[in-house]
Structures are given as C-alpha cells and as structure tokens.
Design a protein around this motif. Structure first.
Motif, short mmCIF file in Angstrom:
data_model
loop_
_atom_site.label_atom_id
_atom_site.label_comp_id
_atom_site.label_asym_id
_atom_site.label_seq_id
_atom_site.Cartn_x
_atom_site.Cartn_y
_atom_site.Cartn_z
N UNK A 1 -2.18 -19.85 -1.15
CA UNK A 1 -1.69 -20.17 -2.62
C UNK A 1 -1.16 -21.66 -2.51
N UNK A 2 -0.77 -22.05 -3.64
CA UNK A 2 -0.31 -23.47 -3.70
C UNK A 2 1.34 -23.02 -3.81
N UNK A 3 2.05 -24.40 -3.29
CA UNK A 3 3.51 -23.97 -3.12
C UNK A 3 4.18 -23.17 -4.30
N UNK A 4 3.87 -23.75 -5.64
CA UNK A 4 4.66 -23.34 -6.67
C UNK A 4 4.13 -21.88 -7.19
N UNK A 5 3.12 -21.56 -6.53
CA UNK A 5 2.37 -20.16 -6.80
C UNK A 5 3.16 -19.20 -5.92
N UNK A 6 4.01 -19.35 -4.74
CA UNK A 6 4.47 -18.43 -3.97
C UNK A 6 5.59 -17.56 -4.55
N UNK A 7 5.54 -16.34 -4.56
CA UNK A 7 6.61 -15.34 -5.27
C UNK A 7 7.83 -15.73 -4.65
N UNK A 8 8.85 -16.15 -5.28
CA UNK A 8 10.31 -16.39 -4.94
C UNK A 8 10.90 -15.04 -4.14
N UNK A 9 10.60 -13.76 -4.98
CA UNK A 9 11.15 -12.62 -4.20
C UNK A 9 10.01 -11.81 -4.19
N UNK A 10 10.14 -10.90 -3.05
CA UNK A 10 9.20 -9.93 -2.90
C UNK A 10 10.00 -8.55 -2.79
N UNK A 11 9.52 -7.61 -3.22
CA UNK A 11 10.24 -6.21 -3.15
C UNK A 11 9.35 -5.23 -2.72
N UNK A 12 9.56 -3.97 -2.01
CA UNK A 12 8.88 -2.95 -1.82
C UNK A 12 8.95 -1.81 -2.73
N UNK A 13 7.92 -1.43 -3.04
CA UNK A 13 7.98 -0.36 -4.07
C UNK A 13 6.87 1.07 -3.50
N UNK A 14 7.33 2.13 -4.15
CA UNK A 14 6.74 3.44 -3.80
C UNK A 14 5.41 3.44 -4.42
N UNK A 15 5.20 2.71 -5.74
CA UNK A 15 3.88 2.76 -6.67
C UNK A 15 4.22 1.75 -7.53
N UNK A 16 3.03 1.18 -7.86
CA UNK A 16 3.06 -0.07 -8.95
C UNK A 16 3.09 0.58 -10.19
N UNK A 17 4.23 0.19 -11.03
CA UNK A 17 4.28 0.50 -12.37
C UNK A 17 2.90 0.24 -13.43
N UNK A 18 2.55 1.11 -13.94
CA UNK A 18 1.40 0.67 -14.72
C UNK A 18 1.66 1.68 -16.06
N UNK A 19 0.76 1.02 -16.93
CA UNK A 19 0.73 1.80 -18.38
C UNK A 19 -0.32 2.91 -18.46
N UNK A 20 -0.59 3.71 -19.37
CA UNK A 20 -1.50 5.09 -19.19
C UNK A 20 -2.88 4.51 -19.11
N UNK A 21 -3.08 3.24 -19.46
CA UNK A 21 -4.60 2.55 -19.27
C UNK A 21 -4.76 2.07 -18.28
N UNK A 22 -3.97 2.05 -17.20
CA UNK A 22 -3.98 1.37 -16.07
C UNK A 22 -3.67 -0.05 -15.85
N UNK A 23 -3.21 -0.64 -16.90
CA UNK A 23 -2.56 -2.11 -16.66
C UNK A 23 -1.33 -2.09 -16.20
#
Length: 487
Positions: A450-472
């Motif tokens: 990634x380009x430097x400006x694209x790097x996530x400034x914070x990264x956190x650990x989750x048990x599941x990615x939150x999604x809407x009912x449609x999968x988004x």
C-alpha cells in the motif's frame, strides 16, 4: 421432479399460476424436509388474493419459507405491489414503511412449514403505481433506507438478461433433463438476491430449494443429494466453506456465484483450491433488480478473468464512469459507476410514496473502472471513500491487501474523524486459527502493498467482521469497534 418452460410472451407476475396450469403436480419448492407443488402454492396464493384490496400496495414480512412466497404471489394475483420487509426489521421500521408506502394490508406469513398468511387491513386505499411489482428498501448512497420501486417489466428485464448472458433464450427455456436439480436459494428473499433467486428458478421451470439458515453442513448435505449446478452465496458463506476442514466435497456443484459484497482474492483462491469449483463474481444492486455485470462461465473456462474484475456487463446494460462533476472518464480511470438498463427501478419513493423518476442514467454510488476489453472493476463506495489529508483511500483496496497477509482471514476498513487529516483509515481483522495478533507487524507487512497514506493508522482484533444482513460490511460498526478498543 418435473420441469417446465415458461413462454417468453408472458410476464413475471403470473409465473406461478402458469406453471401450476402446466404442471400442477410438479415440485415448485423444497424447504427443509417438505416439498410443495406448483398447484399447492398457486391455490394458497389465490386464497390470499381473495382477501386483499386489488391494485394497492401491501407490506409483507418475508422469511425464507413457503408462506412468504405465497404472500408475494397472492399479492400479485390481486394486482397488488409488494413492499418487502425482513422478519428481522424492527416493528417501528415496519410501521414507517407502511406509512410511507400507504400499504393497504400487512401480510404476516405463518413461517415454518405452513402456507397460511395473516392479513391485517390498515385502512389505506391509495392505488399502487401502474405496473409496480415490488418496493424494496435499500441504503442507496445515503445510508438512510429508501424505497426502490421496481416494475414487472424491470424484473423481466433482469431475468431475461441473466438467461441470455448464460447462453439461454430470454424466457430461460432450456432442454429438460432428469439430472436437472433445483436451484438453491441461500440468501434472504426479503432482499433482491434471494427474491430474484426464486424467480429465476421458476423462470427456468425449476424447483427452488429454499434454505432457512445457512450452515456448511446443510450445504454439504444438499450438494450430495441434489444436482445443484450453481450456488449463489455471500463472501462470508464462501469463507466458511473454504475454512471447513472436514473431508467433504461439493459433488453436484458446477460453479459458485458471489455477490452482495466484495470477495477477497485470498478467500476465492482458498475456496477454489479446496473444492476445484470456479467462483463467478457478479455486481448488481437492488435498484437494477439484480446484475449490472457478471462473470460468464465461458470466460472463466477460457481464462478470461482479469484479477479483481466483476465480469462483463449484463445484456442490455450500459455503463459510464463519471468524475464528481459528472464528466465521463476515459477507459481505466476510476470514477462513479453510472448505468442504465431495462431492469432499472422507476425511482426512489418521494415524500408522498410515489416513485420519482431519476432519469435515464442512475448513479450507483459505487466507484469503479472499465478496461479496454469491457470488464468492469468495483473498487469501493463513494460514501465509504476515506479522504485522508487530501488523498482518496478506497477501503476495498486496503482490505484486499490485508486479506493477502497469511495471518489474516478477513478484514474490514473504515474511516474515523481526525483533527489534523480530516479522516484516517482504521482496520478490524479476523485472524486465521492459531495466528497471533500483532498490529505493528500487520502494518509493517502492508508497507510493500500500500501507499503510505493508505496504511491503517489503527488495527484491532475482532472475533467476527460486522456485516449487514445482505453480507456487506457494516463500516459504522467497524469504526465504533476500533475507536472503542483505542479508548
């Protein structure tokens, strides 16, 4: 199992009645261990129609069960338009939709294995717009649920495009064969993916195999029992199957169609290497009654699948890529995907509940590009784009880089406010089993991708990615989770 062909001179609204007349004892629907004939469903739909005020709107709470399909086709039998709502939608939102659409009746299907539908008269009597088939609420480009009005003609345009794009006549007519199994529907029928899935099955004269809740075990069992052909799934479903470690296969599946959200390349490769079944990407919206573009089996078989593409445009669909001022961009440039098609909605509902004509071309709210060979690429949402210190960051591209890391199973990226830069990108990650979480290492591994400006400034650990009912991905929830961990 009986199959029938549907005449191309007729429409979507009476597809169930026509199939019931042609093959009343043919299997129309399989739910769990129960099957229903076209005659069963048509008779139950007629009983519902007799209790409705013709030519009005009705709101139906649709679950993945037989009674919900009876509710839809009963309404159409009475020349009513169906406003959809998931059983998961809160009562206050249902009341809002009833008021906004001035629905004359509220339909509550019995669920389970019954065919009963409870009909509640609201007292409203406003006529439905001529030709309107369904109103589906979608987040659109604003995040606020908006009702998209779709006609029977639009639904037919979508079905015809899917048929011709896969080498069949517009009416879906294909040679009948004993090996032709049911079309499995894993997505919620309250949303366009599942709703169109059942219609497609019947358009092809095939039974629909309706799944009330997705599990990998259920898919394995059905793939062994039926000649399924194509599986339509969300990226999350594909990920679960790719991660499965039991020595099982999908013997009666030819391909997997994925939509509703972006599919990480790592997930695609993991699934295809595990099952040796190609995944066909597609891109569509509720506002277009389904597909705008999709990968053709013939293209995949011949190696025509550039990395990251969602395929070529569906038959009858035109696309332009526009910059923020509305100027058309050149081939290869990223801008907002704008499209027009016979399957497009009449418009979003206005303040009086009528569809307001949006014009010939519709802005999708998605960012993408077209290449010289006509393949479409989707790189993110206009409203999801993170503007960090004047640089545009597309979360889907950052997620693709994260998902290439061997320790990351899935990820989601969002923007959060920043006093100096306006916004900064942050990420939530789900690790593969056994991997250790090291946010700094993840960021170091991303520097070559990634380009430097694209790097996530914070990264956190989750048990599941939150999604809407449609999968988004639910990016608002991602932002809250990251900010919560940082507090």
């Amino acid at each position: 199992m009986s199959a029938a062909s549907v005449s191309g001179t007729t429409g979507v609204e009476d597809v169930l009645a026509r199939l019931a007349a042609m093959t009343p004892d043919g299997t129309a629907l399989i739910v769990g261990d129960r099957s229903y004939t076209f005659g069963d469903l048509a008779a139950a739909a007629e009983a519902v129609a007799q209790r409705l005020t013709p030519n009005t709107r009705v709101l139906a709470r649709l679950g993945n069960d037989a009674a919900s399909l009876v509710a839809v086709h009963g309404a159409w039998r009475a020349s009513c338009s169906v406003v959809t709502a998931s059983p998961m939608v809160p009562a206050m939102e249902v009341d809002r939709r009833v008021a906004e659409t001035e629905a004359a009746s509220l339909l509550n299907p019995s669920g389970g294995h019954g065919l009963g539908v409870d009909v509640v008269d609201t007292g409203a009597r406003k006529p439905a717009p001529s030709g309107e088939a369904v109103v589906m609420f979608t987040s659109g480009t604003t995040g606020v649920p908006k009702g998209a009005s779709l006609t029977f003609s639009a639904l037919r345009g979508s079905l015809a495009g899917l048929a011709t794009g896969n080498g069949l006549p517009e009416d879906g007519r294909a040679p009948t064969h004993p090996a032709r199994g049911p079309r499995i529907v894993l997505l919620p029928i309250a949303h366009m993916g599942g709703f169109l899935g059942v219609l497609t099955a019947w358009w092809l004269g095939k039974p629909a195999l309706l799944i009330e809740k997705f599990t990998t075990e259920r898919v394995f069992t059905l793939a062994e029992k039926y000649r399924l052909g194509v599986l339509g799934m969300t990226p999350a479903m594909i990920w679960e199957l790719a991660q499965d470690r039991t020595p099982r296969t999908l013997p009666n599946v030819d391909s997997v169609a994925v939509g509703t959200a972006a599919l990480p390349e790592a997930t695609r490769l993991a699934f295809e290497n595990r099952y040796h079944i190609p995944i066909l990407r597609n891109y569509g919206q509720t506002e277009f009654a389904g597909a705008i573009a999709f990968e053709r089996p013939s293209d995949v078989a011949e190696g025509r699948r550039p990395p990251g593409t969602v395929g070529r445009l569906a038959p009858g669909v035109e696309v332009e890529i526009l910059d923020p001022s509305g100027t058309a961009l050149e081939v290869g440039q990223v801008g907002e995907i704008t499209a027009r098609a016979a399957s497009a909605m009449s418009g979003y509902l206005d303040s009086e509940g009528s569809p307001a004509d949006p014009g010939t071309w519709l802005r999708t709210g998605d960012l993408g590009r077209l290449d010289e060979d006509g393949f479409l690429y989707v790189v993110g949402r206009v409203r999801d784009m993170v503007v960090c210190g004047g640089f545009n960051i597309y979360p889907a591209q950052v997620e693709a880089a994260l998902n290439e890391l061997p320790q990351v199973a899935d990820s989601a990226v969002a923007g959060i406010p920043d006093d100096r830069l306006g916004e900064i990108p942050v990420a939530a990650v789900l690790l593969v089993p056994g991997a250790e979480f090291d946010a700094d290492q993840i960021r170091r591994d991303l520097r070559s991708r990634l380009a430097p400006y694209e790097l996530p400034r914070r990264v956190c650990l989750v048990d599941a990615i939150p999604r809407h009912e449609t999968g988004k991905v639910d990016r608002d929830a991602v932002a809250r989770m990251v900010r919560g961990q940082a507090s």
